[in-house]
Design an enzyme around this catalytic site. Structure first.
Site, PDB file in Angstrom:
ATOM      1  N   GLU A  53     -24.730   3.394  20.959  1.00  0.00           N
ATOM      2  CA  GLU A  53     -24.147   2.348  20.059  1.00  0.00           C
ATOM      3  C   GLU A  53     -22.830   2.359  20.675  1.00  0.00           C
ATOM      4  O   GLU A  53     -22.041   3.017  21.117  1.00  0.00           O
ATOM      5  CB  GLU A  53     -23.915   2.972  18.742  1.00  0.00           C
ATOM      6  N   ARG A  80     -29.360  19.110  20.367  1.00  0.00           N
ATOM      7  CA  ARG A  80     -28.163  18.757  20.855  1.00  0.00           C
ATOM      8  C   ARG A  80     -27.500  19.525  21.762  1.00  0.00           C
ATOM      9  O   ARG A  80     -27.741  20.737  21.700  1.00  0.00           O
ATOM     10  CB  ARG A  80     -27.118  18.212  19.772  1.00  0.00           C
ATOM     11  N   LYS A  91     -17.922  11.034  17.899  1.00  0.00           N
ATOM     12  CA  LYS A  91     -17.122   9.982  18.514  1.00  0.00           C
ATOM     13  C   LYS A  91     -15.853   9.698  17.364  1.00  0.00           C
ATOM     14  O   LYS A  91     -14.912   9.239  18.066  1.00  0.00           O
ATOM     15  CB  LYS A  91     -18.103   8.695  18.492  1.00  0.00           C
TER      16      LYS A  91
END
Length: 550
Positions: free
Chosen positions: A30, A255, A265
């Site tokens: 994104e 992850r 983020k």
């Protein structure tokens, strides 16, 4: 991804069985921030596995939330992927498919599988239930197909305000998986979009858009981190009920986290917005652009990611492991040189005044093919302040009154006098040298225990050196926050130190991103943002040594 792993095994079985003739993956960030080292793992996995099987990888921007997205982030992501050494097959945007997504939502309404809801966001959360209690149905859940079609068209037409209505999938409010309790799939948002402008005032939710994007592009294996594992049933439901011809398979992997930093983020943006760092590319940030500015190489990052492997388990990796790989990559590439970070002048009293001789030194002793550089030597030089003590402790082998040391690539010098200012601070040292002890002449008359680096004073080039420590002082702060403390409470106020010093004159023509190993100080990178010929700035990449072992 040379080594075997469970995803690679799945892909091989799918090819061998004839389920797929070609592998297609995608990297779908994104554009609401800069990529970080965790994204590097996803990039290496998606592009690397496709390359292993002669497949294709698309770069796709999941741009379904215009309030948080920006063209700046799109541009930075494209630069980061290319810098890491990967080329995408096609560049796509989720917004390219907004028309088809709308049509698929209408299909769901016609099938009785979606409805327009008037509940507020808070009410929807309240109705959803908990992990131990089922949800309850919205009073608007049983609207007719005709009414839902009309309301959804009016949502698109801009008749309703933000938050006034949403479109929800009609699945199962009693499902043990909260993601299946009638999730919102469209919301009203009167916001300008970086790609579609003002064409739309309703936008699909990520959980609805993402599986459709994968299916439209013919993605065979949708690789994502384990945080999306609970959403896989919804992913499959959307693909099936929207009657997509292609049926991508979602596969999750663990992850990647690093000690002494944050990966969110939101948190990284907060560090930028509140001035804790100098932008997303600050060398203290775990962003790819920050690592690049600090001096990390794409080769080092790729090898680091490969070494961490692919598994279902998520974990926090010691940042020293990443440092290990950049040392391994630079030790044969980076020229050796000398820089004095905290200069102290030395005057060699018996060296001829006005004389300057050129001394030979290997550019990189571990890579002789890089050749020889020449460095000037004269009566006045700079050494490190830490390399002199007037009253040293035992086993101090550097310079002190009456002691003799070797100057790297040059001669033995002996301290004779110490010059101080009015405050008693040492400002200059007077020494003598032995011309018989020149490096490379085979002198064996006596030995000294200390070797110092130095820079000739008259031709030395001023430079700024930036030394870094971890930005975050706690290893697990990215995972644990409380009402009393947030990650900002662990920000290291001493994470950056700027020092004025000198470098060898043969470095006058260096340019941005040139990398060097400064004797005893570590590896440094010419800062691409602040450095210029009149003001050279070096970022320390890593120190020379570490106790880390693979």
């Amino acid at each position: 991804m040379e080594t075997s792993n469970f995803i690679k095994t799945i892909i091989k079985e799918d090819l061998d069985s004839g389920k797929h003739k070609e592998i297609i993956t995608r990297f779908p960030p994104e554009p609401n921030g800069y990529l970080h080292i965790g994204h590097a793992k996803s990039i290496v996995i998606n592009f690397g596995l496709a390359d292993d099987f002669n497949g294709r990888t698309n770069l796709r921007f999941d741009d379904t939330n215009p309030l948080k997205e920006d063209q700046e982030y799109v541009d930075s992501i494209k630069e980061d992927v290319k810098w890491l050494g990967f080329e995408w097959e096609e560049l796509r945007f989720a917004s390219d498919y907004f028309d088809e997504m709308y049509d698929r939502a209408v299909l769901l309404i016609n099938k009785g599988l979606a409805y327009v809801d008037d509940l507020t966001a808070d009410e929807i959360r309240e109705y959803r239930g908990t992990l131990t209690e089922p949800g309850k149905e919205s009073p608007f859940r049983n609207r007719s197909i005709e009414e839902n079609l009309d309301l959804f068209a009016r949502m698109r037409g801009g008749e309703f305000e933000n938050g006034q209505k949403v479109l929800r999938a009609k699945i199962d409010m009693g499902s043990p998986n909260i993601n299946l309790r009638d999730p919102v799939i469209y919301r009203v948002s009167h916001a300008h979009h970086h790609n579609t402008g003002d064409k739309w005032c309703i936008y699909p939710m990520y959980a609805f858009a993402h599986p459709l994007e994968d299916a439209i592009e013919g993605v065979t294996h949708s690789l994502c981190t384990t945080e999306f594992e609970d959403q896989r049933p919804l992913y499959n439901w959307v693909v099936e009920q929207c009657e997509m011809a292609s049926k991508p398979q979602q596969i999750e992997f663990g992850r990647l986290g690093l000690t002494n930093t944050v990966m969110s983020k939101r948190k990284l943006k907060q560090l930028v917005d509140e001035g804790f760092v100098d932008g997303w590319d600050d060398p203290r940030m775990p962003t790819i652009s920050g690592l690049r500015r600090k001096g990390y190489t794409p080769e080092a990052i790729r090898e680091f990611v490969k070494e961490t492997g692919i598994s279902k388990g998520s974990g926090v990796v010691d940042s020293a492991m990443l440092e290990h790989f950049v040392r391994e990559d630079l030790k044969l590439k980076a020229p050796r040189t000398m820089g004095v970070l905290r200069p102290l002048k030395v005057v060699i009293k018996n060296y001829p005044e006005g004389q300057v001789e050129m001394l030979d030194a290997e550019i990189n002793p571990e890579n002789p093919e890089m050749g020889i550089r020449q460095i000037p030597f004269s009566r006045e030089i700079y050494i490190e302040q830490d390399d002199f003590m007037e009253n040293p402790p035992n086993k101090y082998f550097r310079l002190f009154p009456g002691n003799e040391v070797r100057l790297k690539h040059a001669y033995f010098i002996k301290c004779e006098d110490v010059i101080k200012d009015e405050s008693g601070n040492v400002v200059e040292i007077h020494c003598t040298y032995d011309p018989e002890t020149k490096s490379g002449t085979g002198f064996t008359g006596r030995k000294v225990k200390g070797t110092l680096h130095w820079v000739e004073a008259s031709q030395a080039i001023p430079a700024e050196f930036r030394l870094y420590e971890p930005l975050i002082l706690d290893n697990t702060v990215d995972e644990e926050e409380s009402e009393n403390k947030t990650f900002l409470d662990y920000v290291n106020e001493s994470s950056l130190e700027k020092i004025k010093g000198f470098i060898e004159p043969n470095m006058a023509e260096i340019k941005a991103h040139d990398k060097f190993q400064f004797f005893r100080h570590g590896y440094f990178n010419v800062d691409p943002k602040d450095s210029n010929p009149a003001h050279i700035v070096f970022n320390q990449i890593v120190s020379l040594k570490s106790s880390f072992k693979l």
